[in-house]
Write a protein that holds these residues in place. Structure first.
Motif, PDB file in Angstrom:
ATOM      1  N   ILE A  93       2.474   2.059  -3.459  1.00  0.00           N
ATOM      2  CA  ILE A  93       1.514   2.771  -4.475  1.00  0.00           C
ATOM      3  C   ILE A  93       1.383   4.084  -3.927  1.00  0.00           C
ATOM      4  O   ILE A  93       1.104   5.240  -4.839  1.00  0.00           O
ATOM      5  N   GLN A 129      -6.224   6.684  -9.628  1.00  0.00           N
ATOM      6  CA  GLN A 129      -5.003   7.381  -9.315  1.00  0.00           C
ATOM      7  C   GLN A 129      -3.494   7.015  -9.552  1.00  0.00           C
ATOM      8  O   GLN A 129      -2.676   7.823  -9.725  1.00  0.00           O
ATOM      9  N   LEU A 130      -3.323   5.655  -9.483  1.00  0.00           N
ATOM     10  CA  LEU A 130      -2.101   5.170  -9.787  1.00  0.00           C
ATOM     11  C   LEU A 130      -1.556   5.602 -11.143  1.00  0.00           C
ATOM     12  O   LEU A 130      -0.688   6.181 -11.516  1.00  0.00           O
ATOM     13  N   THR A 177       0.952  -1.280  -0.056  1.00  0.00           N
ATOM     14  CA  THR A 177       0.128   0.034   0.060  1.00  0.00           C
ATOM     15  C   THR A 177       0.870   1.192   0.264  1.00  0.00           C
ATOM     16  O   THR A 177       0.636   2.241  -0.585  1.00  0.00           O
ATOM     17  N   VAL A 200       4.041   6.561  -5.104  1.00  0.00           N
ATOM     18  CA  VAL A 200       3.670   6.809  -6.562  1.00  0.00           C
ATOM     19  C   VAL A 200       2.566   8.050  -6.878  1.00  0.00           C
ATOM     20  O   VAL A 200       2.943   8.989  -7.397  1.00  0.00           O
ATOM     21  N   ILE A 201       1.471   7.701  -6.059  1.00  0.00           N
ATOM     22  CA  ILE A 201       0.403   8.598  -6.249  1.00  0.00           C
ATOM     23  C   ILE A 201       0.723  10.156  -5.606  1.00  0.00           C
ATOM     24  O   ILE A 201       0.698  11.357  -6.073  1.00  0.00           O
ATOM     25  N   ILE A 259       1.150   8.297 -12.602  1.00  0.00           N
ATOM     26  CA  ILE A 259       2.473   7.615 -13.599  1.00  0.00           C
ATOM     27  C   ILE A 259       2.322   8.651 -14.718  1.00  0.00           C
ATOM     28  O   ILE A 259       3.564   8.989 -15.095  1.00  0.00           O
ATOM     29  N   ALA A 273      -4.115  11.276  -2.004  1.00  0.00           N
ATOM     30  CA  ALA A 273      -4.848   9.901  -1.966  1.00  0.00           C
ATOM     31  C   ALA A 273      -6.040   9.904  -1.797  1.00  0.00           C
ATOM     32  O   ALA A 273      -6.610  10.617  -0.631  1.00  0.00           O
TER      33      ALA A 273
END
Length: 363
Positions: free
Chosen positions: A43, A61-62, A40, A46-47, A66, A54
């Motif tokens: 991820i 969102q991921l 978690t 990255v967000i 990216i 988040a």
């Protein structure tokens, strides 16, 4: 991250997940808390790294993060900035910059090309076709590396000339912006004929012997000094095709070619002997005589002189009627009556031609 190899847990085989097997009586994998939290957090990193907050309810969102990270890492970001006044660009405004100079002169200053900015691209494009001067300026001691054959370090600014003119620049993180594309890469100083009286975009001026400011056109002044065609202002007459140093301090003058024919410089071939580049040459004078009162045969006193060059007054365009009442001779001819009442005709030859505006590449 990795599979939870180091975390003992029911149902893991070599740290990998397995399904429950009712026949064999083996349970399915139970995800360890430490591993679930780790995944978690990976991820979420990255967000948040993509500039998003988040949200448990947003399952896209991921992907969005990216996209933002990839875009931010690219030198050419999908940003469009529009302006119509002098300003300094921020890092966030780099991308496609559309500049309108119709309200007046504009100076656009680029961000510092330092390590903090890194490798970034910007396209600056002029959208108006007014006569306002539009300058793209580097910050501080930064340089824009163009025409490095004249100045190895480049110049501190350049100008956008004509609607649609554009330059694509890339920073190197070390104080320089490098042009990697532009509207027109024609070599500096090259003369052209045009089929329009308007000045085309891309950096062109008229071949009209204009006096220019050295500080405003430093690359063109460098070109003039290295051209081998820099004459003195005092000897400009007859050498109008050359550059001159203007006032000797702040200005310089470009070539004047309006109304002139161009001829390839001899450069040792000995066809057009002893010519110096940039000098003009008057038209060749031809002449022949007719007998007394115009009664003699044409050419009876032929004195054609292809080598006799007339005065530097260019071509005369007159209609004349001889004193003895002879015919009116064509435009562009002159006559002379000697003591024997013989008419002598002289004229300056020229080929049929079409007049096109002349232009010169000034950046």
């Amino acid at each position: 991250m990795d599979y939870p190899n180091s975390v003992p847990s029911v149902g893991l085989v070599d740290g990998r997940f397995v399904d429950e097997n009712p026949v064999a009586g083996t349970p399915g994998s139970l995800i360890p808390a430490v591993w679930g939290n780790s995944v978690t957090q990976e991820i979420l990193s990255v967000i948040t790294g993509g500039g998003l907050v988040a949200s448990e309810a947003d399952n896209g969102q991921l992907f969005k993060a990216i996209q933002a990270i990839v875009e931010g890492a690219s030198p050419m970001r999908s940003v469009i900035t529009r302006l119509a006044a002098t300003k300094t660009l921020s890092e966030q405004e780099l991308g496609l910059v559309l500049i309108d100079g119709s309200p007046g002169a504009v100076t656009l200053t680029l961000p510092a090309a330092n390590a903090a900015l890194g490798v970034r691209d910007v396209i600056v494009r002029r959208v108006d076709n007014s006569g306002s001067r539009m300058v793209i300026q580097a910050t501080g001691t930064d340089r824009i590396r163009f025409h490095t054959h004249l100045s190895p370090s480049g110049y501190t600014f350049f100008v956008l000339m004509g609607g649609g003119d554009w330059w694509h620049l890339r920073s190197d993180g070390g104080g320089s912006w490098w042009p990697i594309g532009r509207f027109d890469n024609t070599p500096l100083g090259r003369p052209f004929f045009e089929t329009t009286v308007l000045l085309s975009p891309g950096g062109y001026g008229a071949l009209n012997g204009a006096v220019m400011n050295r500080a405003e056109w430093p690359w063109l002044w460098d070109h003039a000094q290295r051209s081998g065609m820099l004459n003195t202002e005092a000897t400009r007459a007859g050498n109008e095709g050359n550059w001159t140093p203007g006032d000797g301090a702040l200005t310089f003058r470009g070539p004047e070619l309006r109304g002139e024919f161009l001829r390839v410089l001899d450069e040792g071939r000995n066809v057009d002997i002893n010519r110096i580049m940039g000098t003009n040459q008057a038209g060749t004078v031809h002449s022949y005589a007719m007998g007394a009162g115009g009664a003699g045969a044409v050419g009876s006193r032929w004195s054609d002189s292809l080598s006799a060059v007339g005065a530097q007054t260019h071509e005369s365009q007159t209609w004349v009627k001889p004193a003895n009442g002879g015919p009116i001779y064509p435009a562009g001819t002159n006559y002379q009556q000697d003591a024997a009442n013989t008419l002598l005709y002289t004229f300056t030859s020229r080929p049929r031609n079409v007049a096109y505006p002349g232009r010169i590449k000034v950046i």
